[in-house]
Motif scaffolding. Structure first.
Motif, mmCIF file in Angstrom:
data_model
loop_
_atom_site.group_PDB
_atom_site.id
_atom_site.type_symbol
_atom_site.label_atom_id
_atom_site.label_comp_id
_atom_site.label_asym_id
_atom_site.label_seq_id
_atom_site.Cartn_x
_atom_site.Cartn_y
_atom_site.Cartn_z
ATOM 1 N N LEU A 37 15.718 4.319 -7.284
ATOM 2 C CA LEU A 37 15.438 3.906 -5.908
ATOM 3 C C LEU A 37 14.283 2.901 -5.871
ATOM 4 C CD1 LEU A 37 15.823 7.288 -3.959
ATOM 5 C CD2 LEU A 37 17.564 5.587 -4.499
ATOM 6 N N ARG A 40 15.325 -0.629 -6.725
ATOM 7 C CA ARG A 40 16.081 -1.299 -5.670
ATOM 8 C C ARG A 40 17.337 -2.022 -6.151
ATOM 9 N NH1 ARG A 40 13.157 -1.324 -1.153
ATOM 10 N NH2 ARG A 40 14.189 -3.140 -0.254
ATOM 11 N N LEU A 42 21.288 -0.625 -6.702
ATOM 12 C CA LEU A 42 21.944 0.666 -6.509
ATOM 13 C C LEU A 42 23.252 0.885 -7.246
ATOM 14 C CD1 LEU A 42 21.242 1.278 -2.721
ATOM 15 C CD2 LEU A 42 20.093 2.297 -4.678
ATOM 16 N N THR A 43 23.927 -0.187 -7.642
ATOM 17 C CA THR A 43 25.223 0.058 -8.274
ATOM 18 C C THR A 43 25.499 -0.887 -9.431
ATOM 19 O OG1 THR A 43 27.571 0.486 -7.829
ATOM 20 C CG2 THR A 43 26.573 -1.348 -6.638
ATOM 21 N N THR A 253 27.661 4.354 -9.276
ATOM 22 C CA THR A 253 26.357 3.909 -8.772
ATOM 23 C C THR A 253 25.295 4.066 -9.866
ATOM 24 O OG1 THR A 253 25.655 6.081 -7.984
ATOM 25 C CG2 THR A 253 26.950 4.743 -6.448
ATOM 26 N N ILE A 255 22.514 5.501 -9.361
ATOM 27 C CA ILE A 255 21.995 6.864 -9.186
ATOM 28 C C ILE A 255 22.826 7.840 -10.021
ATOM 29 C CG2 ILE A 255 21.598 8.711 -7.492
ATOM 30 C CD1 ILE A 255 21.348 6.362 -5.389
#
Ligand SMILES: *Cc1c(COP(=O)(O)O)cnc(C)c1O
Length: 393
Positions: A37, A40, A42-43, A253, A255
């Protein structure tokens, strides 16, 4: 009424003394997500690339392509092999519905194959050979509960009839086959990182292969058949793109990849814990004649994704599961045979009684809790409750 049942169910779920599965998440997962995060992006960036290369090394495959789910992996695996209308693909009926639906997404016909026996739920090699026709293109193998299917025989059969082998390795992350790993034994291996799997990221999947052409095709179809991914454009390696194949959005992603990298570090030791817990189950339930423990004498390796038992025909499964629920023990069924679901029965009817072992498993199987955060005491408690319940003690 439904609302009430649902909320009752949810309250009960919160109160499980021992849930069927549980995440093994701690500080590492939290900081891995936080750092994504903070960066910045994300995928489909650095974390996805790192996860792919570490995963490929882990399963000893040349290529790994990260995807949004195990189902996406199965779909693209079949697509990359040009499976289409008119083709037949051999599939087990004792599996999660996605193994079969991926064939349907391609317009091809799934041909159901029975399980080996009540001791070995994996696809029967004898039945496999009987169901091969001139339209058969390949076989989807599922290593049930993590237990390695008879890949030597299956691969030999595939070579004899010129068929592909796709391993649905959703259960078998970390299962070994000699010096190789499950998922890297056929043309393509498909993994799932759904919340209840041995390696969990919420949603996610991976397709692995040694075949460069197939890897490239899967990579392309993962993101709309687009020649240059967003990440490459961001890095200013490329500015324009073309669409060269019919693709999808099956991307992972950052994440998810960051969670996957942390989970991968724990996988071997967590699988070992699962194995030790399974042994305690076996030691404590072996004497109970109303219960059969499949795979007890399985010759191959296992990632011990599930602990399955088969109840004696006389035991009412519904009652058995209800009673365990009252004791705080969550159980499940793996699986109701896919050929018996309304949709599949209507569209792909099977001759009654043509898959007798799958149907028997579907009626009598119960999965007991198994996850690395369980203790020896948890397993002993469950075994004790089961013995009390069926009047053994
Ligand atoms: C979980 C699972 C899948 C599907 O994986 P998703 O990531 O949920 O799409 C496919 N096959 C089997 C055997 C599974 O257990």
């Amino acid at each position: 009424m439904l609302q009430k049942t649902l909320s009752n169910h949810l309250t009960k779920k919160m109160k499980w003394k021992i849930p069927l599965f549980d995440l093994d998440y701690n500080k590492q997962e939290i900081s891995a997500v936080t750092s994504v995060l903070k960066r910045r992006w994300l995928t489909m960036g650095e974390k996805v690339e790192e996860f792919e290369s570490k995963f490929a090394r882990f399963v000893k495959a040349k290529y790994a392509v990260a995807l949004s789910s195990g189902t996406a992996a199965l779909h693209l695996a079949l697509k990359s092999l040009d499976v289409k209308a008119g083709d037949e693909v051999l599939v087990p009926s004792i599996t999660f519905v996605a193994s079969v639906n991926a064939v349907l997404y391609c317009g091809a016909k799934p041909v159901f194959v029975d399980s080996t026996s009540l001791n070995d739920f994996n696809i029967s090699v004898t039945e496999l050979e009987k169901k091969i026709s001139s339209k058969t293109r390949g076989i989807i193998v599922v290593h049930y509960g993590g237990f390695l299917a008879d890949m030597d025989k299956i691969t030999r059969l595939a070579r004899k009839y010129d068929l592909f082998v796709i391993e649905d390795s959703a259960h078998s992350i970390g299962t070994k086959s000699g010096s190789k790993m499950a998922g890297a034994l056929g043309e393509i291996g498909c993994f799932s990182f759904f919340s209840n799997k041995n390696l969990a990221t919420g949603e996610g999947g991976m397709a692995v292969t040694d075949n460069e052409k197939l890897a490239k095709r899967i990579r392309l179809m993962r993101s709309h058949g687009m020649t240059t991914p967003t990440w490459e454009r961001f890095k200013a390696v490329a500015f324009d793109y073309d669409i060269v194949d019919l693709g999808y959005n099956y991307r992972m992603t950052e994440i998810g990849a960051a969670l996957g990298l942390e989970q991968l570090k724990k996988l071997i030791s967590n699988n070992r814990k699962r194995k030790a817990l399974s042994k305690i189950y076996i030691d404590n339930l072996s004497g109970v004649e109303q219960i059969l423990i499949p795979f007890k004498n399985h010759p191959g390796d296992s990632s011990h994704h599930l602990f399955a038992i088969l109840l004696n025909k006389k035991i009412d499964r519904e009652y058995f599961m209800q009673k365990l629920r009252q004791k705080g023990v969550q159980t499940s069924i793996h699986y109701l045979p896919v050929h018996k679901f309304s949709y599949h029965r209507k569209n792909y009817p099977q001759k009654p009684g043509s898959l007798p072992i799958s149907e028997e498993i579907g009626k009598r199987e119960v999965s007991l809790p198994l996850h690395p955060r369980m203790s020896t005491e948890d397993v002993l408690y469950i075994c004790q409750q089961i013995k009390k319940l069926i009047g053994y003690l």
